[in-house]
Design an enzyme around this catalytic site. Structure first.
Site, PDB file in Angstrom:
ATOM      1  N   CYS A  26       2.175  -6.242 -29.001  1.00 40.33           N
ATOM      2  CA  CYS A  26       3.111  -4.799 -30.189  1.00 40.33           C
ATOM      3  C   CYS A  26       3.028  -3.797 -30.092  1.00 40.33           C
ATOM      4  O   CYS A  26       2.093  -3.310 -29.467  1.00 40.33           O
ATOM      5  CB  CYS A  26       2.107  -5.328 -31.757  1.00 40.33           C
ATOM      6  SG  CYS A  26       3.229  -4.654 -33.329  1.00 40.33           S
ATOM      7  N   HIS A  80       0.289  -0.674 -13.444  1.00 38.55           N
ATOM      8  CA  HIS A  80       1.232  -0.518 -14.292  1.00 38.55           C
ATOM      9  C   HIS A  80       1.543  -1.561 -14.718  1.00 38.55           C
ATOM     10  O   HIS A  80       2.454  -1.176 -15.511  1.00 38.55           O
ATOM     11  CB  HIS A  80       2.868   0.040 -13.794  1.00 38.55           C
ATOM     12  CG  HIS A  80       2.235   1.287 -12.746  1.00 38.55           C
ATOM     13  ND1 HIS A  80       3.450   1.946 -11.947  1.00 38.55           N
ATOM     14  CD2 HIS A  80       1.289   1.760 -12.934  1.00 38.55           C
ATOM     15  CE1 HIS A  80       2.411   2.836 -11.018  1.00 38.55           C
ATOM     16  NE2 HIS A  80       1.467   3.169 -11.740  1.00 38.55           N
ATOM     17  N   ALA A 113       7.961  -5.165   5.041  1.00 42.25           N
ATOM     18  CA  ALA A 113       6.801  -5.211   4.362  1.00 42.25           C
ATOM     19  C   ALA A 113       6.899  -6.868   5.010  1.00 42.25           C
ATOM     20  O   ALA A 113       6.048  -7.609   5.814  1.00 42.25           O
ATOM     21  CB  ALA A 113       6.427  -5.126   3.521  1.00 42.25           C
ATOM     22  N   PRO A 130       9.552   1.322   5.505  1.00 45.63           N
ATOM     23  CA  PRO A 130      10.434   1.635   6.810  1.00 45.63           C
ATOM     24  C   PRO A 130      10.865   3.270   6.578  1.00 45.63           C
ATOM     25  O   PRO A 130      10.936   4.096   7.426  1.00 45.63           O
ATOM     26  CB  PRO A 130      11.647   1.147   6.264  1.00 45.63           C
ATOM     27  CG  PRO A 130      11.121   0.230   4.731  1.00 45.63           C
ATOM     28  CD  PRO A 130       9.556   1.033   4.852  1.00 45.63           C
TER      29      PRO A 130
HETATM   30  N1  APR Z   1       9.444  -2.998   3.046  1.00 47.98           N
HETATM   31  C1  APR Z   1       8.834  -2.123   3.196  1.00 47.98           C
HETATM   32  N2  APR Z   1       8.458  -0.597   2.211  1.00 47.98           N
HETATM   33  C2  APR Z   1       9.881  -0.672   1.895  1.00 47.98           C
HETATM   34  C3  APR Z   1      10.458  -2.019   2.264  1.00 47.98           C
HETATM   35  C4  APR Z   1      10.755  -2.776   1.913  1.00 47.98           C
HETATM   36  N3  APR Z   1      11.056  -3.941   3.081  1.00 47.98           N
HETATM   37  N4  APR Z   1      11.772  -0.981   1.135  1.00 47.98           N
HETATM   38  C5  APR Z   1      11.408   0.143   1.037  1.00 47.98           C
HETATM   39  N5  APR Z   1      10.501   0.032   0.859  1.00 47.98           N
HETATM   40  C6  APR Z   1       8.962   1.446   0.711  1.00 47.98           C
HETATM   41  C7  APR Z   1      10.563   3.020   0.625  1.00 47.98           C
HETATM   42  O1  APR Z   1      10.543   3.614   1.214  1.00 47.98           O
HETATM   43  C8  APR Z   1       9.551   3.116  -0.424  1.00 47.98           C
HETATM   44  O2  APR Z   1       8.748   4.240   0.368  1.00 47.98           O
HETATM   45  O3  APR Z   1       9.431   0.985  -0.847  1.00 47.98           O
HETATM   46  C9  APR Z   1       9.246   2.512  -1.768  1.00 47.98           C
HETATM   47  C10 APR Z   1       9.480   2.296  -2.724  1.00 47.98           C
HETATM   48  O4  APR Z   1       9.050   3.222  -3.720  1.00 47.98           O
HETATM   49  P1  APR Z   1       9.407   2.984  -5.119  1.00 47.98           P
HETATM   50  O5  APR Z   1      10.764   2.583  -6.042  1.00 47.98           O
HETATM   51  O6  APR Z   1       8.791   4.551  -5.823  1.00 47.98           O
HETATM   52  O7  APR Z   1       8.611   2.162  -5.749  1.00 47.98           O
HETATM   53  P2  APR Z   1       7.132   2.756  -5.956  1.00 47.98           P
HETATM   54  O8  APR Z   1       6.334   3.226  -5.327  1.00 47.98           O
HETATM   55  O9  APR Z   1       5.767   1.091  -6.239  1.00 47.98           O
HETATM   56  O10 APR Z   1       6.790   3.778  -7.414  1.00 47.98           O
HETATM   57  C11 APR Z   1       6.061   3.795  -8.366  1.00 47.98           C
HETATM   58  O11 APR Z   1       7.146   4.277  -9.808  1.00 47.98           O
HETATM   59  O12 APR Z   1       9.315   3.776 -10.095  1.00 47.98           O
HETATM   60  C12 APR Z   1       7.870   3.882 -11.058  1.00 47.98           C
HETATM   61  O13 APR Z   1       6.295   2.538 -12.385  1.00 47.98           O
HETATM   62  C13 APR Z   1       7.213   2.781 -10.821  1.00 47.98           C
HETATM   63  O14 APR Z   1       5.263   1.278 -10.389  1.00 47.98           O
HETATM   64  C14 APR Z   1       6.798   1.890 -10.153  1.00 47.98           C
HETATM   65  C15 APR Z   1       6.010   3.179  -9.387  1.00 47.98           C
END
Ligand code: APR
Length: 258
Positions: free
Chosen positions: A129, A121, A240, A223
């Site tokens: 630009c 991403h 994590a 989690p």
């Molecule tokens: N350790 C592991 N996992 C965790 C922790 C932790 N300490 N804290 C939260 N999580 C988990 C949550 O349970 C959730 O499933 O991390 C995940 C975060 O989810 P998102 O916020 O949706 O992140 P992500 O999956 O990276 O989102 C994908 O979407 O928001 C857009 O472009 C953005 O790259 C991002 C993409």
């Protein structure tokens, strides 16, 4: 207290020869980088991250959106990689050829010692630009105020169009080279470890599914439950920064720096 890892998970890691680690916002949460599902604060509290991270939002109000990315870049600069990032780098050091694929736009994997993570991403540190796509230099570092502020984007040195963040916004295509590398790695690995991702955003969420379909084992660290539970042979529920170091230690002994 270390996290207790089932012996079969440690054995899968120990036996694996080609590993892919896919990470999302959850791996950086314990470094203090907010996930996209957290409520926004300060200047952006009325907004929804999914609406701000769009080409339309930047077009409508570039100062608001650029200010948000400057605030996020400043927060990431102050953040430090955690034991989860270090464990990923330890897997890479232990099993050469390991490919780290991240959806995160921070640089915490690099700062923890990962060599060349695939940034599906994009990155907060590679603006370009909005008109001619030429890479732009980063503005001088400033610690942004806690509540954020509007910041006009710099202008492109070549064509004077506004510079935009080098990230993939909702509705935009992923960088093809990064996606190709990730899919190839997933298609040829024997173990994929997915960490801290909600598994809701495509095509990134497809990558663990590709690996599973082509015969790899999937371990998930999160989690909470996610749609990826279904493809994961082992679900390790926990943060994590605790689970990954415990997994690495269970596979190879205590090789992790603390
Ligand atoms: N350790 C592991 N996992 C965790 C922790 C932790 N300490 N804290 C939260 N999580 C988990 C949550 O349970 C959730 O499933 O991390 C995940 C975060 O989810 P998102 O916020 O949706 O992140 P992500 O999956 O990276 O989102 C994908 O979407 O928001 C857009 O472009 C953005 O790259 C991002 C993409």
């Amino acid at each position: 207290m270390g996290h207790v890892v089932p012996p079969e998970a440690a054995a899968l890691l120990e036996r694996a020869r080609r590993i892919v680690v896919v990470t999302g916002a959850g791996i950086s949460a314990e470094s203090g980088v907010p996930t996209f599902r957290d409520a926004l604060t300060g200047l952006w509290q009325r907004f929804d991250a999914q609406a701000l991270a769009t080409p339309q939002a930047f077009e409508d109000d570039p100062d608001l959106v650029w200010g948000w990315y400057e605030w996020r870049r400043s927060a990431v600069r102050r953040a430090r990689p955690n034991a989860g990032h270090a464990a990923v780098a330890a897997i890479e050091a232990r099993v050469p050829g390991t490919v780290v694929v991240t959806q995160n736009v921070d640089d915490l994997h690099e700062r923890a010692g990962s060599t060349d993570p695939v940034h599906l991403h994009g990155s907060l540190f590679a603006p370009r630009c909005s008109g001619c796509s030429r890479p732009a230099s980063l503005p001088d570092v400033a610690d942004e105020p806690a509540g954020g502020r509007r910041v006009p984007p710099p202008r492109c040195a070549a064509c004077a169009a506004p510079v935009r963040p080098g990230v993939v916004w909702f509705g935009e295509a992923l960088p093809q080279a990064a996606l190709d590398r990730a899919v190839e790695a997933a298609a040829s690995c024997d173990l994929l470890v997915t960490v801290g991702t909600s598994g809701l955003v495509y095509p990134a969420a497809e990558i663990p599914q590709v690996a599973a379909r082509l015969g790899a084992t999937v371990i998930q660290v999160n989690p909470d439950e996610t749609p990826l539970d279904a493809v994961a042979e082992v679900n390790l529920r926990g943060p994590a920064a605790r689970v990954l170091p415990a997994l690495v230690a269970a596979a190879w002994g205590d090789t992790m720096p603390t």
